[in-house]
Design an enzyme around this catalytic site. Structure first.
Site, PDB file in Angstrom:
ATOM      1  N   LYS A 170       2.254  -3.360   7.316  1.00 13.96           N
ATOM      2  CA  LYS A 170       2.459  -3.558   5.869  1.00 13.96           C
ATOM      3  C   LYS A 170       3.913  -3.229   5.496  1.00 13.96           C
ATOM      4  CE  LYS A 170      -0.269  -4.467   3.111  1.00 13.96           C
ATOM      5  NZ  LYS A 170      -0.726  -5.791   2.603  1.00 13.96           N
ATOM      6  N   TYR A 214      -1.534  -0.374  11.210  1.00 16.12           N
ATOM      7  CA  TYR A 214      -1.771  -1.037   9.916  1.00 16.12           C
ATOM      8  C   TYR A 214      -0.607  -0.780   8.957  1.00 16.12           C
ATOM      9  CZ  TYR A 214      -3.299  -1.427   5.069  1.00 16.12           C
ATOM     10  OH  TYR A 214      -3.345  -1.720   3.721  1.00 16.12           O
ATOM     11  N   THR A 255       0.826  -1.216   0.000  1.00 15.70           N
ATOM     12  CA  THR A 255       0.000   0.000   0.000  1.00 15.70           C
ATOM     13  C   THR A 255       0.856   1.261   0.000  1.00 15.70           C
ATOM     14  OG1 THR A 255      -1.524   1.276   1.387  1.00 15.70           O
ATOM     15  CG2 THR A 255      -0.134  -0.295   2.525  1.00 15.70           C
ATOM     16  N   ASP A 256       0.269   2.338  -0.513  1.00 15.47           N
ATOM     17  CA  ASP A 256       0.974   3.636  -0.479  1.00 15.47           C
ATOM     18  C   ASP A 256       1.134   4.147   0.955  1.00 15.47           C
ATOM     19  OD1 ASP A 256      -1.693   4.320   0.026  1.00 15.47           O
ATOM     20  OD2 ASP A 256      -1.824   5.829  -1.569  1.00 15.47           O
ATOM     21  N   GLU A 257       0.360   3.562   1.886  1.00 20.20           N
ATOM     22  CA  GLU A 257       0.429   4.052   3.269  1.00 20.20           C
ATOM     23  C   GLU A 257       1.794   3.798   3.907  1.00 20.20           C
ATOM     24  OE1 GLU A 257      -2.869   3.479   5.866  1.00 20.20           O
ATOM     25  OE2 GLU A 257      -4.319   3.622   4.251  1.00 20.20           O
TER      26      GLU A 257
HETATM   27  P1  NAD Z   1     -10.148  -6.798   2.719  1.00 20.01           P
HETATM   28  O1  NAD Z   1     -10.077  -6.506   4.171  1.00 20.01           O
HETATM   29  O2  NAD Z   1     -11.376  -6.457   1.952  1.00 20.01           O
HETATM   30  O3  NAD Z   1      -9.882  -8.366   2.477  1.00 20.01           O
HETATM   31  C1  NAD Z   1      -8.904  -9.068   3.165  1.00 20.01           C
HETATM   32  C2  NAD Z   1      -9.122 -10.557   2.931  1.00 20.01           C
HETATM   33  O4  NAD Z   1      -8.054 -11.265   3.575  1.00 20.01           O
HETATM   34  C3  NAD Z   1     -10.435 -11.096   3.514  1.00 20.01           C
HETATM   35  O5  NAD Z   1     -11.058 -11.966   2.597  1.00 20.01           O
HETATM   36  C4  NAD Z   1      -9.990 -11.853   4.759  1.00 20.01           C
HETATM   37  O6  NAD Z   1     -10.849 -12.939   5.092  1.00 20.01           O
HETATM   38  C5  NAD Z   1      -8.616 -12.338   4.327  1.00 20.01           C
HETATM   39  N1  NAD Z   1      -7.726 -12.594   5.469  1.00 20.01           N
HETATM   40  C6  NAD Z   1      -7.499 -11.791   6.539  1.00 20.01           C
HETATM   41  N2  NAD Z   1      -6.655 -12.388   7.390  1.00 20.01           N
HETATM   42  C7  NAD Z   1      -6.325 -13.589   6.848  1.00 20.01           C
HETATM   43  C8  NAD Z   1      -5.477 -14.636   7.245  1.00 20.01           C
HETATM   44  N3  NAD Z   1      -4.793 -14.604   8.404  1.00 20.01           N
HETATM   45  N4  NAD Z   1      -5.357 -15.727   6.427  1.00 20.01           N
HETATM   46  C9  NAD Z   1      -6.048 -15.785   5.266  1.00 20.01           C
HETATM   47  N5  NAD Z   1      -6.875 -14.819   4.859  1.00 20.01           N
HETATM   48  C10 NAD Z   1      -7.008 -13.727   5.625  1.00 20.01           C
HETATM   49  O7  NAD Z   1      -8.872  -6.093   2.095  1.00 20.01           O
HETATM   50  P2  NAD Z   1      -8.677  -5.392   0.669  1.00 20.01           P
HETATM   51  O8  NAD Z   1      -9.140  -3.992   0.753  1.00 20.01           O
HETATM   52  O9  NAD Z   1      -9.185  -6.284  -0.382  1.00 20.01           O
HETATM   53  O10 NAD Z   1      -7.086  -5.363   0.591  1.00 20.01           O
HETATM   54  C11 NAD Z   1      -6.354  -6.448   0.027  1.00 20.01           C
HETATM   55  C12 NAD Z   1      -4.879  -6.132   0.091  1.00 20.01           C
HETATM   56  O11 NAD Z   1      -4.612  -4.928  -0.621  1.00 20.01           O
HETATM   57  C13 NAD Z   1      -4.367  -5.897   1.511  1.00 20.01           C
HETATM   58  O12 NAD Z   1      -3.098  -6.480   1.616  1.00 20.01           O
HETATM   59  C14 NAD Z   1      -4.263  -4.374   1.631  1.00 20.01           C
HETATM   60  O13 NAD Z   1      -3.234  -4.024   2.518  1.00 20.01           O
HETATM   61  C15 NAD Z   1      -3.921  -4.001   0.199  1.00 20.01           C
HETATM   62  N6  NAD Z   1      -4.338  -2.650  -0.233  1.00 20.01           N
HETATM   63  C16 NAD Z   1      -5.658  -2.270  -0.097  1.00 20.01           C
HETATM   64  C17 NAD Z   1      -6.044  -1.021  -0.594  1.00 20.01           C
HETATM   65  C18 NAD Z   1      -7.476  -0.549  -0.499  1.00 20.01           C
HETATM   66  O14 NAD Z   1      -7.773   0.596  -0.874  1.00 20.01           O
HETATM   67  N7  NAD Z   1      -8.425  -1.372  -0.050  1.00 20.01           N
HETATM   68  C19 NAD Z   1      -5.110  -0.174  -1.198  1.00 20.01           C
HETATM   69  C20 NAD Z   1      -3.776  -0.609  -1.307  1.00 20.01           C
HETATM   70  C21 NAD Z   1      -3.415  -1.852  -0.835  1.00 20.01           C
HETATM   71  O1  TDX Z   2     -16.294   6.810   8.472  1.00 20.15           O
HETATM   72  C1  TDX Z   2     -15.281   7.264   7.922  1.00 20.15           C
HETATM   73  N1  TDX Z   2     -15.109   8.623   7.834  1.00 20.15           N
HETATM   74  C2  TDX Z   2     -14.026   9.209   7.290  1.00 20.15           C
HETATM   75  O2  TDX Z   2     -13.915  10.443   7.245  1.00 20.15           O
HETATM   76  C3  TDX Z   2     -14.247   6.421   7.355  1.00 20.15           C
HETATM   77  C4  TDX Z   2     -14.376   4.925   7.412  1.00 20.15           C
HETATM   78  C5  TDX Z   2     -13.145   7.030   6.789  1.00 20.15           C
HETATM   79  N2  TDX Z   2     -13.008   8.382   6.773  1.00 20.15           N
HETATM   80  C6  TDX Z   2     -11.804   8.988   6.159  1.00 20.15           C
HETATM   81  C7  TDX Z   2     -10.478   8.449   6.672  1.00 20.15           C
HETATM   82  C8  TDX Z   2      -9.584   8.555   5.453  1.00 20.15           C
HETATM   83  O3  TDX Z   2      -9.023   9.849   5.370  1.00 20.15           O
HETATM   84  O4  TDX Z   2     -11.835   8.631   4.773  1.00 20.15           O
HETATM   85  C9  TDX Z   2     -10.525   8.356   4.275  1.00 20.15           C
HETATM   86  C10 TDX Z   2     -10.513   6.946   3.716  1.00 20.15           C
HETATM   87  O5  TDX Z   2     -10.654   6.052   4.815  1.00 20.15           O
HETATM   88  P1  TDX Z   2     -10.634   4.460   4.634  1.00 20.15           P
HETATM   89  O6  TDX Z   2     -11.699   4.087   3.649  1.00 20.15           O
HETATM   90  O7  TDX Z   2     -10.663   3.855   5.985  1.00 20.15           O
HETATM   91  O8  TDX Z   2      -9.258   4.223   3.884  1.00 20.15           O
HETATM   92  P2  TDX Z   2      -7.731   4.596   4.272  1.00 20.15           P
HETATM   93  O9  TDX Z   2      -7.569   4.775   5.728  1.00 20.15           O
HETATM   94  O10 TDX Z   2      -7.308   5.710   3.372  1.00 20.15           O
HETATM   95  O11 TDX Z   2      -6.998   3.219   3.863  1.00 20.15           O
HETATM   96  C11 TDX Z   2      -7.346   2.535   2.637  1.00 20.15           C
HETATM   97  O12 TDX Z   2      -6.428   2.799   1.621  1.00 20.15           O
HETATM   98  C12 TDX Z   2      -5.147   2.252   1.738  1.00 20.15           C
HETATM   99  C13 TDX Z   2      -7.447   1.020   2.866  1.00 20.15           C
HETATM  100  O13 TDX Z   2      -8.382   0.756   3.890  1.00 20.15           O
HETATM  101  C14 TDX Z   2      -6.111   0.426   3.155  1.00 20.15           C
HETATM  102  O14 TDX Z   2      -6.211  -0.992   3.281  1.00 20.15           O
HETATM  103  C15 TDX Z   2      -5.177   0.766   2.025  1.00 20.15           C
HETATM  104  O15 TDX Z   2      -3.882   0.302   2.296  1.00 20.15           O
END
Ligand code: NAD
Ligand code: TDX
Length: 339
Positions: A157, A153, A125-127
């Site tokens: 990562k 988190y 992730t970019d985080e």
């Molecule tokens: P998500 O939370 O929607 O899904 C995570 C999945 O992993 C779920 O199906 C969960 O059951 C499974 N999981 C959790 N713990 C586990 C374990 N111990 N063993 C096996 N499975 C397990 O997450 P997402 O948003 O789909 O993110 C997927 C990946 O992408 C993550 O690694 C996250 O860090 C990365 N990522 C997410 C975003 C975003 O915007 N959502 C952005 C950049 C990177």
């Molecule tokens: O109720 C809310 N109100 C609010 O203002 C929630 C849930 C979020 N927010 C804000 C927090 C953040 O600035 O919105 C922005 C986005 O929040 P999230 O959806 O929780 O995402 P973020 O924290 O940016 O992280 C996401 O992007 C990077 C993913 O959850 C991560 O898994 C990924 O790595």
């Protein structure tokens, strides 16, 4: 080819499975997922009977189980999406983030080493780069930006990323890492900003914006992310990190206003609540490397992607209403009551 896709019952992993089944129909996908609160088998129902697909309920930290699966499946590559992914939950309870995101990653890579130097891709992730100031719009995260994390988190990562690079150097494991910005699209779990706001809007419930809502995220349609990972897998240079992002920076408050407008709901639903602890101000990816080396460019414009996403939530109430009817209610109460 046989791919093990971990975390495939979650948001991005499931979209990746759908993308791969259509882009590479001869390849086989084995999805390994623990089915935590964030994993939903119903998400995968369209591929469950596909002979090129297999689902295995397993924890990536379960070394014995993971080794047995690798022995049986003899995968050509592993793509690790499995993670605890929600920043707010990591602030409440960091330890499961360290378990899954760091220890789990090491178990998967050990399996890759032991069962034949298997190709490994880490979805990061970019985080991991921390955040950028709002008054420096000229600054972007490149692959050379130092790791500088804010939340448990992002630290977990980043720890995993360092371990992945160490496995390359120490054991010669053929690894790549991709670091993507915020994704949006179908099957996004309703604890995250966009689906949470859509669903609350539909119920005329308050829209909880943290602080003033001026924080900026760089939003990418999930399918564009999946295509980028596929490219890195097929053509990426071993040992390299690739940033993925579409130069689509938006303030949280503007996203929430846009959702209100699309759903014809009043902005008076917006409620400013206590800010997230350690809240990152701005994320912004420089995707030059993946563009120049692999020819990747995002294809979905935000204005289209967000409309498609809202339309998807409108037509998939069965998917999300089941999720928000269970444990989610307790989560929402704990996280948002008196905030
Ligand atoms: P998500 O939370 O929607 O899904 C995570 C999945 O992993 C779920 O199906 C969960 O059951 C499974 N999981 C959790 N713990 C586990 C374990 N111990 N063993 C096996 N499975 C397990 O997450 P997402 O948003 O789909 O993110 C997927 C990946 O992408 C993550 O690694 C996250 O860090 C990365 N990522 C997410 C975003 C975003 O915007 N959502 C952005 C950049 C990177
Ligand atoms: O109720 C809310 N109100 C609010 O203002 C929630 C849930 C979020 N927010 C804000 C927090 C953040 O600035 O919105 C922005 C986005 O929040 P999230 O959806 O929780 O995402 P973020 O924290 O940016 O992280 C996401 O992007 C990077 C993913 O959850 C991560 O898994 C990924 O790595």
């Amino acid at each position: 080819m046989t791919y093990i896709v971990t975390g495939g019952a979650g948001f991005i992993g499931s979209n990746f499975i759908f993308y791969m089944r259509s882009a590479h129909p001869d390849d086989r996908i084995v999805c390994l997922d623990k089915l935590t609160y964030a994993g939903n088998l119903s998400t995968l129902k369209s591929v469950m009977d596909d002979p090129h697909f297999r689902f295995v309920k397993l924890d990536i930290c379960d070394r014995e189980g993971v080794y047995a699966l690798f022995e049986e499946e003899k995968p050509d590559a592993v793509i690790n999406f499995a993670a605890e992914s929600h920043v707010d939950r990591s602030i409440e309870n960091p330890s499961i983030f360290l378990e899954t995101n760091i220890i789990g990653t090491s178990v998967l890579m050990d399996a890759c080493r032991i069962f034949g130097n298997i190709r490994y891709h880490q979805v990061s992730t970019d985080e991991v780069y921390g955040d950028l100031p709002l008054d420096r719009p000229d600054l972007f995260f490149t692959e050379e930006t130092p790791i500088h994390t804010s939340s448990p988190y992002s630290s977990s990562k980043a720890g995993a990323d360092l371990l992945v690079l160490a496995y390359k150097r120490t054991y010669g494991l053929p690894v790549t890492i991709s670091r993507c910005s915020n994704n949006y699209g179908p099957y996004h779990f309703p604890e995250k900003l966009i689906p949470l706001m859509i669903i609350n809007c539909l119920h005329d419930k308050p829209l909880p914006v943290y602080g003033e809502g001026l924080n900026v995220r760089d939003w990418l349609y999930v399918e564009d992310h999946c295509k980028a990972i596929d490219l890195v897998l097929q053509k990426g240079r071993i040992g390299e990190v690739y940033n993925i992002g579409g130069h689509n920076e938006m303030r949280n408050i503007d996203i929430v206003r846009l959702i209100c407008a699309e759903l014809h709901k009043p902005e008076s639903l917006i409620t400013h609540v206590t800010d997230r602890k350690g809240h990152d101000m701005r994320y912004a990816i420089d995707p030059t490397k993946i563009h120049n080396e692999l020819g990747w460019l995002p294809e979905t414009k935000f204005e289209n992607g967000i409309r498609q996403t809202i339309a998807w939530y409108l037509s998939h109430e069965d998917w999300w209403s089941e999720i928000i009817s269970g444990e989610y209610q307790n989560y929402y109460q704990v996280m948002y009551a008196n905030r």
